[in-house]
Scaffold this motif. Structure first.
Motif, PDB file in Angstrom:
ATOM      1  N   PRO A   1      56.369  64.925  45.888  1.00  0.00           N
ATOM      2  CA  PRO A   1      55.995  64.115  46.736  1.00  0.00           C
ATOM      3  C   PRO A   1      54.639  63.604  46.708  1.00  0.00           C
ATOM      4  N   ASP A   2      54.206  62.323  46.848  1.00  0.00           N
ATOM      5  CA  ASP A   2      52.830  61.777  46.644  1.00  0.00           C
ATOM      6  C   ASP A   2      51.989  62.213  47.632  1.00  0.00           C
ATOM      7  N   PHE A   3      52.302  62.536  48.817  1.00  0.00           N
ATOM      8  CA  PHE A   3      51.667  62.765  49.918  1.00  0.00           C
ATOM      9  C   PHE A   3      50.816  64.482  49.913  1.00  0.00           C
TER      10      PHE A   3
ATOM     11  N   PRO B   1      53.573  58.575  31.590  1.00  0.00           N
ATOM     12  CA  PRO B   1      52.932  58.403  30.245  1.00  0.00           C
ATOM     13  C   PRO B   1      54.205  59.108  29.196  1.00  0.00           C
ATOM     14  N   LEU B   2      54.313  60.557  29.455  1.00  0.00           N
ATOM     15  CA  LEU B   2      55.208  61.330  28.574  1.00  0.00           C
ATOM     16  C   LEU B   2      56.666  60.733  28.361  1.00  0.00           C
TER      17      LEU B   2
ATOM     18  N   LEU C   1      49.587  64.149  40.193  1.00  0.00           N
ATOM     19  CA  LEU C   1      49.404  64.563  39.022  1.00  0.00           C
ATOM     20  C   LEU C   1      50.871  64.493  38.193  1.00  0.00           C
ATOM     21  N   ASP C   2      51.998  64.577  38.907  1.00  0.00           N
ATOM     22  CA  ASP C   2      53.297  64.545  38.246  1.00  0.00           C
ATOM     23  C   ASP C   2      53.484  63.037  37.638  1.00  0.00           C
ATOM     24  N   ASP C   3      53.118  62.030  38.615  1.00  0.00           N
ATOM     25  CA  ASP C   3      53.223  60.918  38.097  1.00  0.00           C
ATOM     26  C   ASP C   3      52.152  60.501  36.838  1.00  0.00           C
TER      27      ASP C   3
END
Length: 87
Positions: free
Chosen positions: A12-14, A28-29, A21-23
């Motif tokens: 989760p982004d929060f 891009p991968l 970081l995962d985004d």
């Protein structure tokens, strides 16, 4: 591409730092993998077609209708706020 547009996230982004970081790494991968799966002749054909396009498609009707919709929505929201404050 579905992961980039999905509301469901691996992390989760929060969560500070690693949430984004995962985004930064996975999107891009995923794009790189998708581009590697497209055959080279298809990519080359698309590039040739793109260079042959000299003019971008435009719509004067949409250029008038879309701002009109936004202004109408803003006016409606303003009216609702005005009525709530005036009451």
């Amino acid at each position: 591409m579905a992961y980039a547009l999905s509301p469901i996230d691996l992390i989760p982004d929060f969560i500070p730092i690693i949430g984004f970081l995962d985004d930064i790494l996975l999107v891009p991968l995923g794009l790189w993998i998708a581009m590697r799966m497209v055959p080279d002749d298809v990519i080359e054909d698309c590039r040739v077609q793109a260079t042959q396009l000299t003019e971008r498609p435009t719509s004067k009707t949409a250029a008038l209708v879309i701002p009109a919709i936004w202004m109408g929505a803003a006016a409606a929201i303003g009216w609702v706020i005005y009525e709530a404050i005036a009451s």
